[in-house]
Write an enzyme that holds these catalytic residues in place. Structure first.
Site, short mmCIF file in Angstrom:
data_model
loop_
_atom_site.label_atom_id
_atom_site.label_comp_id
_atom_site.label_asym_id
_atom_site.label_seq_id
_atom_site.Cartn_x
_atom_site.Cartn_y
_atom_site.Cartn_z
N VAL A 239 8.05 7.16 16.93
CA VAL A 239 7.84 7.48 15.87
C VAL A 239 5.99 8.47 15.81
CG1 VAL A 239 6.95 7.58 13.00
CG2 VAL A 239 8.56 5.55 14.25
N LYS B 40 1.13 -0.92 -0.05
CA LYS B 40 -0.01 0.09 0.36
C LYS B 40 1.04 1.30 0.26
CE LYS B 40 -2.15 1.73 3.88
NZ LYS B 40 -1.87 3.41 4.52
N ASN B 41 1.60 1.01 0.83
CA ASN B 41 2.75 2.64 0.86
C ASN B 41 3.86 2.73 0.06
OD1 ASN B 41 1.10 2.99 3.25
ND2 ASN B 41 3.46 2.40 4.91
N LEU C 88 6.31 19.83 7.08
CA LEU C 88 7.29 19.34 6.43
C LEU C 88 6.85 19.77 4.83
CD1 LEU C 88 8.63 16.56 8.46
CD2 LEU C 88 9.48 18.90 8.81
N ARG D 150 -8.28 -1.02 4.74
CA ARG D 150 -7.81 0.50 4.21
C ARG D 150 -6.38 -0.65 3.90
NH1 ARG D 150 -6.04 4.47 7.68
NH2 ARG D 150 -4.71 5.04 5.74
N ASP E 95 4.49 0.07 11.73
CA ASP E 95 3.30 -0.14 11.68
C ASP E 95 3.25 -1.81 12.00
OD1 ASP E 95 2.46 1.70 9.77
OD2 ASP E 95 3.38 1.72 8.37
N CYS F 279 -5.23 12.91 13.39
CA CYS F 279 -5.83 11.58 13.33
C CYS F 279 -6.05 10.54 14.27
CB CYS F 279 -5.83 10.20 11.71
SG CYS F 279 -4.33 10.13 12.53
N ARG G 168 -0.65 14.03 13.36
CA ARG G 168 0.10 13.98 12.60
C ARG G 168 -0.03 14.99 11.52
NH1 ARG G 168 -1.20 8.23 10.05
NH2 ARG G 168 0.31 8.99 8.95
N PRO G 169 1.32 16.44 11.67
CA PRO G 169 1.02 17.57 10.77
C PRO G 169 1.25 17.16 9.61
CG PRO G 169 2.98 17.78 12.38
CD PRO G 169 1.95 16.62 13.11
N VAL G 170 0.96 18.23 8.58
CA VAL G 170 1.86 18.33 7.13
C VAL G 170 2.71 19.58 7.18
CG1 VAL G 170 0.03 16.96 6.47
CG2 VAL G 170 0.13 19.20 6.52
N ARG H 3 -4.65 10.56 4.74
CA ARG H 3 -3.59 11.26 5.05
C ARG H 3 -2.94 11.49 4.02
NH1 ARG H 3 -3.38 13.73 9.59
NH2 ARG H 3 -1.22 14.14 8.77
C1 UD1 Z 1 4.70 6.57 6.53
C2 UD1 Z 1 3.35 5.26 6.36
C3 UD1 Z 1 2.57 5.12 7.39
C4 UD1 Z 1 3.93 4.93 8.51
C5 UD1 Z 1 5.11 6.27 8.74
C6 UD1 Z 1 6.26 6.08 9.37
C7 UD1 Z 1 3.16 5.82 3.71
C8 UD1 Z 1 1.64 6.27 3.30
N1 UD1 Z 1 2.29 6.09 4.98
O1 UD1 Z 1 3.08 8.18 7.13
O2 UD1 Z 1 1.74 3.55 6.66
O3 UD1 Z 1 3.46 4.70 9.86
O4 UD1 Z 1 4.99 6.62 7.77
O5 UD1 Z 1 6.73 4.60 9.31
O6 UD1 Z 1 3.44 5.29 3.19
N2 UD1 Z 1 5.96 14.66 10.71
C9 UD1 Z 1 5.67 15.78 11.67
N3 UD1 Z 1 5.53 16.37 10.63
C10 UD1 Z 1 5.26 16.30 9.07
C11 UD1 Z 1 5.07 15.30 8.60
C12 UD1 Z 1 5.19 14.18 9.64
O7 UD1 Z 1 5.44 16.22 12.82
O8 UD1 Z 1 5.19 17.30 7.75
C13 UD1 Z 1 5.66 13.58 12.09
C14 UD1 Z 1 4.88 12.83 12.44
O9 UD1 Z 1 3.91 12.64 13.28
C15 UD1 Z 1 5.29 11.50 12.91
C16 UD1 Z 1 6.73 11.59 12.39
O10 UD1 Z 1 7.18 12.80 11.29
O11 UD1 Z 1 5.67 11.91 14.37
C17 UD1 Z 1 7.26 10.93 10.97
O12 UD1 Z 1 5.84 10.73 10.20
P1 UD1 Z 1 5.89 9.89 8.32
O13 UD1 Z 1 7.13 9.10 8.02
O14 UD1 Z 1 5.75 11.46 8.18
O15 UD1 Z 1 4.87 8.96 8.35
P2 UD1 Z 1 3.97 9.20 7.12
O16 UD1 Z 1 4.73 9.99 6.41
O17 UD1 Z 1 2.63 10.29 7.11
#
Ligand code: UD1
Length: 419
Positions: free
Chosen positions: A329, A22-23, A126, A399, A307, A117, A122-124, A93
């Site tokens: 994480v 999926k990822n 970055l 999912r 995961d 969530c 889980r901010p965006v 997301r």
């Molecule tokens: C991806 C995977 C998810 C997995 C996760 C960690 C996909 C579609 N999903 O999620 O299955 O559990 O990696 O291996 O590939 N963070 C911020 N700001 C941001 C983005 C992230 O602070 O803009 C933080 C998150 O809150 C978290 C950490 O970074 O604490 C890692 O998250 P991230 O690697 O971004 O997870 P996803 O890419 O969403």
């Protein structure tokens, strides 16, 4: 609403095939937005998240065609609107993955801000900051990320803190069509990032270092569609291996890539399972009556994957001995603990650590799936519990796990989907 009914107590034996990851499928489908010609993606898992990504592309006017083998042909020449709407983004997301490709290819994008969530805020930030560094102007308006760039994006140096999988993927995709060189420092090293890079390279991109923490991308003027097969799902494979370590039995999983599962396999071996691996298969035998408790701490690849954390909480709940499972994480990824406790599990949460005292047997109970991997841990708990377990809200499982009840049934589990 569908539920899963599991009558615990059967050991698992036989052979199954791993599904596509999926990822990896999600960013690869998003990358089709970058291509000037149609793209064909194979080995796509039949999952709700994949359907959501296809719907998202379709809602922009992209032509999506699906054949019987779940190969998808994506043609973006018909794209009409560059808007990822909230109705779809809120259900997944990972929709944020269209931001980079849309900006790079069409110089503008509107993507609804995903909300919080079940596993944390889980901010965006970055993703947004990185697109700004590449030269995009971004406003947050009415719950949307509104982005545009005059001309092409410009290559830049981007350092992630913390390391983020989808933000790394977004930047790789965006910078493939940017002017000049982009360097990503503290890049995610996950195998799915490498799979995306392989796909983009087939499309004509110039990427070096995927799989290490420094990735260098030299932008090209255009990318063409390619044929690409998605890698096997390492989390799905890890979940079935963990199930066998709990139930006992012997299972071979084909079309798997065990090299991506080193940290999980070594924990399963510590728990008492015997594991043999080949290039594209893995076989587990569990002859001990109970697994041995194994403590772990999650972290970015190649550390133990977050995961797989919930599944190991289930394993440790019925293991011989005590253990700790520490999540580094995500901030709130222990929703499964209360549900496993409803089945008799003896687990105490101390900050980001679950302290687990192994008990002799879990007892079947009605439980509720709260997020994707938490749901998987409840399925595993149900497989070894005394009596019946019903798991509600299994749309979370759908999912991320393709035909989970069919695969487990083939291995001898007593499991069915009921409404
Ligand atoms: C991806 C995977 C998810 C997995 C996760 C960690 C996909 C579609 N999903 O999620 O299955 O559990 O990696 O291996 O590939 N963070 C911020 N700001 C941001 C983005 C992230 O602070 O803009 C933080 C998150 O809150 C978290 C950490 O970074 O604490 C890692 O998250 P991230 O690697 O971004 O997870 P996803 O890419 O969403």
């Amino acid at each position: 609403m569908d539920k899963l009914l599991i009558r615990g107590g059967s050991s698992l034996n036989g052979e199954i095939y791993a599904s596509g990851a999926k990822n990896s499928a999600l960013p690869i489908l998003a990358s089709s937005l970058l291509a000037d010609s149609p793209m064909t993606v194979s080995n796509l898992p039949h999952l709700n998240d994949v359907t959501t990504m296809l719907e998202l592309l379709g809602s922009m006017g992209v032509e999506v065609m699906l054949n019987d083998e779940m190969e998808v042909q994506v043609d973006t020449s018909s794209i009409k609107n560059l808007n990822a709407r909230y109705e779809l983004v809120k259900t997944m997301r990972a929709s944020i993955l269209v931001l980079g490709p849309m900006l790079a290819k069409f110089q503008q994008a509107t993507v609804a801000l995903p909300g919080g969530c079940a596993i944390g805020s889980r901010p965006v930030n970055l993703h947004i900051d990185a697109m700004r560094t590449l030269g995009a102007e971004i406003d947050i308006e009415d719950g949307n990320i509104k982005a545009n760039v005059k001309g092409r994006l410009k290559g830049a140096k981007i350092t992630f803190d913390p390391v983020s999988v989808t933000a790394t993927e977004n930047v790789i995709m965006a910078s493939c069509l940017a002017e000049g060189i982009t360097t990503i420092e503290n890049a995610a090293k996950e195998p799915e990032v490498v799979d995306l890079a392989k796909c983009l390279i087939k499309m004509g991109a110039n990427i070096e270092g995927a799989g290490t923490d420094i990735i260098k991308i030299e932008g090209v003027e255009n990318l063409e569609g390619a044929f690409f097969g998605v890698m096997p799902d390492r989390v799905e494979v890890g979940t079935y291996l963990t199930a066998v370590a709990m139930t006992g039995g012997r299972v071979k999983i084909k079309s798997a890539k065990p090299e991506y599962l080193t940290s999980v396999i070594s924990k399963l071996e510590l728990s008492g399972a015997e594991i043999e691996i080949g290039n594209d298969w893995v076989e587990i035998s569990m002859n001990k009556e109970k697994p041995t408790a194994t403590s772990l701490t999650t972290g970015p690849y190649p550390s133990f994957p977050t995961d797989m954390q919930a599944q190991f909480v289930s394993l440790n709940a019925i293991a011989e001995g005590n253990s700790t499972v520490t999540e580094t994480v995500f901030e709130n990824r222990f929703m499964h603990v209360q549900e496993i406790a409803r089945m008799g599990g003896n687990i105490t949460l101390k900050g980001n650590t679950a302290v687990i005292e192994g008990i002799s047997k879990l007892k079947g109970a009605p439980v509720m799936a709260t997020d994707l991997r938490a749901s998987a841990s409840l399925v595993l708990a149900g497989l070894v519990a005394d009596g019946d377990t019903t798991i509600d809200r299994i749309y979370h499982i759908d999912r991320g796990y393709e035909r989970i009840e069919e695969k487990l049934k083939m291995l001898g589990a007593d499991i069915e989907r009921i409404s």
